[in-house]
Design an enzyme around this catalytic site. Structure first.
Site, PDB file in Angstrom:
ATOM      1  N   SER A 138      79.116  56.739 102.436  1.00 42.28           N
ATOM      2  CA  SER A 138      78.147  56.051 101.784  1.00 42.28           C
ATOM      3  C   SER A 138      78.286  56.376 100.437  1.00 42.28           C
ATOM      4  O   SER A 138      78.329  57.672 100.094  1.00 42.28           O
ATOM      5  CB  SER A 138      76.989  55.923 102.363  1.00 42.28           C
ATOM      6  OG  SER A 138      75.867  55.330 101.575  1.00 42.28           O
ATOM      7  N   TYR A 151      68.660  60.791 103.982  1.00 47.22           N
ATOM      8  CA  TYR A 151      70.021  60.057 104.123  1.00 47.22           C
ATOM      9  C   TYR A 151      70.822  60.615 103.119  1.00 47.22           C
ATOM     10  O   TYR A 151      72.194  60.824 103.426  1.00 47.22           O
ATOM     11  CB  TYR A 151      69.575  58.673 103.860  1.00 47.22           C
ATOM     12  CG  TYR A 151      71.033  57.517 104.405  1.00 47.22           C
ATOM     13  CD1 TYR A 151      71.399  57.753 105.567  1.00 47.22           C
ATOM     14  CD2 TYR A 151      71.554  56.977 103.255  1.00 47.22           C
ATOM     15  CE1 TYR A 151      72.512  57.088 105.842  1.00 47.22           C
ATOM     16  CE2 TYR A 151      72.682  55.964 103.437  1.00 47.22           C
ATOM     17  CZ  TYR A 151      72.953  55.990 104.731  1.00 47.22           C
ATOM     18  OH  TYR A 151      74.111  55.489 105.067  1.00 47.22           O
TER      19      TYR A 151
END
Length: 259
Positions: A138, A151
């Site tokens: 990501s 995250y």
């Protein structure tokens, strides 16, 4: 050369399902892996892919996956796509349990699946020339943002894992690739992150013209793996044009979102 086979984790929805569909369109044998058997069965009926139900955070189930694959034939590529985000509270206020869940699926599971399937990939590379390990990370593994503590940390770790693996496999005919998407509007990612709060999940994409979709990332994944074997796309970051900068305005504040 034998017909090429790819394993795609997190195949029951979103980027994983789109990747399975595109590989099948390109003539690959595909094994889709996910926890939800009903979703996998629907995908198999639609695409003709093979499926295997497994939770990649469980070593025994990943071992069963390896044993199943050994009976199918050569494995030429692995797409580590399974992952997730849980919550968006601050570092101070977030739950340690949510961090543990994110590290388990975004980092440890990638290590677990990669380590377990590497012997099969090596065997295929020895016969057919090369194999591939592609991990979907990501932008959150490269750019930190408020509310992204757990995250961010897990995706930064996944990026490091991929970089180290590439060094460790140098000299072997195995490419190690990383695709790092930005804002991708899928049915479930933000919904899971916000514990089923549909309004909050939908708000992530408000005022963002033309966010990416799962099919856009699938195109990049398949393209990377289908390139000639001497070409390695070490790291590909993909953002919608609207995300030219890593921030957008939310609730009147400038803060990153949607990774």
């Amino acid at each position: 050369m034998a017909e090429r086979r790819v394993v795609v984790t997190g195949a029951s929805s979103g980027i994983g399902a789109a990747t399975v569909r595109l590989f099948r369109e390109r003539g690959w044998r595909v094994l889709g892996v996910a926890r939800r058997a009903d979703r996998l069965e629907e995908l198999a009926a639609e695409t003709g892919c093979d499926v295997f139900t497994a939770d990649v955070t469980d070593q025994a189930q990943v071992d069963a996956l390896r044993n199943h694959l050994a009976g199918l034939g050569p494995v030429h590529a692995l797409v580590n796509n399974a992952g997730g985000a849980f919550g968006m509270a601050s570092v101070e206020a977030s739950e340690a349990q949510d961090w543990a869940r994110m590290f388990d699926v975004n980092v440890v599971a990638v290590k677990r699946v990669t380590s377990t399937l590497l012997p099969l990939l090596r065997a295929a590379a020895a016969v057919d020339g090369h194999a591939d390990i592609l991990t979907v990370t990501s932008i959150a593994g490269h750019v930190a943002y408020e509310g992204g503590g757990g995250y961010n940390a897990s995706k930064f770790a996944a990026h490091a894992l991929v970089a180290v693996l590439r060094l460790e496999l140098a000299g072997e005919p195995i490419r190690v690739l990383e695709i790092a998407p930005g804002m991708v509007k899928t049915d479930e990612f933000s919904l899971v992150r916000f514990a089923g709060d549909r309004a909050r999940a939908d708000s992530v994409y408000e005022n963002v013209p033309n966010p990416l979709h799962a099919e856009d990332i699938a195109e990049a994944i398949v393209h990377s793996i289908e390139l000639p074997s001497h070409v390695n796309l070490d790291l590909v970051t993909i953002k919608p044009v609207a995300q030219a900068a890593p921030h957008k305005v939310i609730r009147g504040e400038l803060r990153p979102k949607g990774y």
